[in-house]
Design a protein around this motif. Structure first.
Motif, short mmCIF file in Angstrom:
data_model
loop_
_atom_site.label_atom_id
_atom_site.label_comp_id
_atom_site.label_asym_id
_atom_site.label_seq_id
_atom_site.Cartn_x
_atom_site.Cartn_y
_atom_site.Cartn_z
N SER A 147 -19.17 89.13 40.09
CA SER A 147 -20.12 89.88 40.90
C SER A 147 -21.09 90.59 39.96
O SER A 147 -20.67 91.31 39.05
N ARG A 150 -23.76 94.66 43.55
CA ARG A 150 -23.08 94.83 44.84
C ARG A 150 -24.06 94.97 45.99
O ARG A 150 -25.27 95.09 45.79
N GLY A 182 -26.32 92.08 46.55
CA GLY A 182 -25.00 91.46 46.70
C GLY A 182 -24.91 90.14 45.99
O GLY A 182 -24.39 89.16 46.54
N GLN A 184 -23.55 87.33 43.73
CA GLN A 184 -22.28 86.85 43.17
C GLN A 184 -22.43 85.38 42.79
O GLN A 184 -23.14 84.64 43.46
#
Length: 334
Positions: A147, A150, A182, A184
């Motif tokens: 990740s 976030r 976010g 990832q």
């Protein structure tokens, strides 16, 4: 007798066409490999007649309720939007290792459920036949899955990266209507390869489960740290309460040396130009634009320093007055 006839694995029906017009089904494990807040991840591989047959894949199953076609379409639209924005952004990034790519999932329905699903206790729910699922590339084959940023905008690494600039770029390109975060996925020599992004919008158009609106956008930018690719982009307008809070914080901060900060900013910018990281920006805006920005930054730093100096003088005068008043109180009265 083959394992497929015993239905020891889960299987999907043929998917929607991929970007080359090919349809694939997927065979995947009965035990999930990972769990997110909204989906479970199952490892598997692609079946079909296209060139991707046999490739490793992941099947994403919605956790809280059986997946619907509408839920899958919402996720796919996020990917398509992210891919379009990444394509524009990559024009400013000459280094291939810093370019950004997003997967494009396929949607399908569950055809068969392996017996292993019924032999395992589930904390949430069992998978249903005919429910809609997503089929994506398995990025683990490209590198370590991690990740990067976030959903709240918090960076997982200390130093700002290309992804920080891309986050800000999405807000700039949308004219302040939404921001992507976010992030990832994996980073390898071919760049970043990312899965479903989180999108916060001012009107909540991307679904209430992840799209938290304008308040979330402001929260993301509280964690965001601009770098030389995005320092000149627009920022969200703060609420009245937040604006007052920022002013108080600014007036109380004496520890920052704005002159040093401006000098470091200029050195970093020149370094990036010399390394060719800003070729796209120089080509489009001209080097004079960057020089003007540096000049404006120096003027701003000088203004802040004057304010801090004046504030320091006020504090010293106040201490002197307090001290003098104290000495007067100690004198005897007649």
């Amino acid at each position: 007798m083959s394992l497929r006839l015993l239905h020891l694995v889960n299987e999907t029906n043929a998917s929607c066409p991929d970007f080359k017009g090919q349809n694939y089904s997927a065979s995947f494990h009965t035990h999930s490999a990972a769990k997110g807040n909204r989906k479970k991840i199952y490892h598997g591989h692609l079946d079909g007649k296209g060139p991707r047959k046999g490739e490793h894949a992941v099947v994403k199953v919605f956790r809280d309720a059986a997946g619907t076609e509408e839920m899958c379409d919402t996720e796919i639209e996020k990917h398509k939007l992210a891919r379009r924005l990444a394509k524009r952004f990559n024009k400013f990034v000459p280094d291939e290792r810093c370019r950004i790519n997003f997967t494009l999932p396929l949607k399908s329905t569950v055809e068969r459920i392996g017996v292993g699903c019924y032999l395992t206790r589930h904390k949430t729910r069992h998978m249903d036949k005919k429910e809609w699922v997503l089929i994506e590339d398995n990025l683990i084959k490209k590198g370590e899955y991690e990740s990067f940023i976030r959903k709240t905008g918090e960076r997982m690494k200390t130093d700002p990266t290309t992804l920080d600039a891309f986050l800000h770029f999405t807000f700039q390109e949308s004219e302040g209507k939404y921001v992507l975060c976010g992030f990832q996925g994996v980073q390898c020599d071919e760049g970043y390869f990312l899965t479903t992004p989180c999108i916060h919008s001012v009107d909540g158009r991307f679904g209430s489960s992840t799209d938290k609106g304008a308040a979330a956008i402001r929260k993301v930018f509280k964690s965001h740290r601009c770098n030389n690719l995005c320092y000149n982009f627009i920022h969200p307008e703060p609420c009245e309460g937040e604006e007052e809070e920022e002013e108080v914080k600014g007036s109380d901060s004496d520890s920052l040396s704005t002159n040093d900060s401006g000098r470091k900013f200029e050195q970093d910018l020149i370094g990036h130009v010399e390394k060719g990281h800003l070729n796209g920006l120089v080509r489009d805006n001209g080097l004079h634009k960057i020089e003007e920005t540096i000049k404006e930054n120096d003027q701003l730093a000088e203004t802040i320093m004057k304010k801090n100096s004046l504030k320091k003088k006020h504090k010293e005068d106040h201490r002197s007055n307090v001290k003098a008043f104290g000495s007067l109180k100690k004198q005897p009265s007649f």
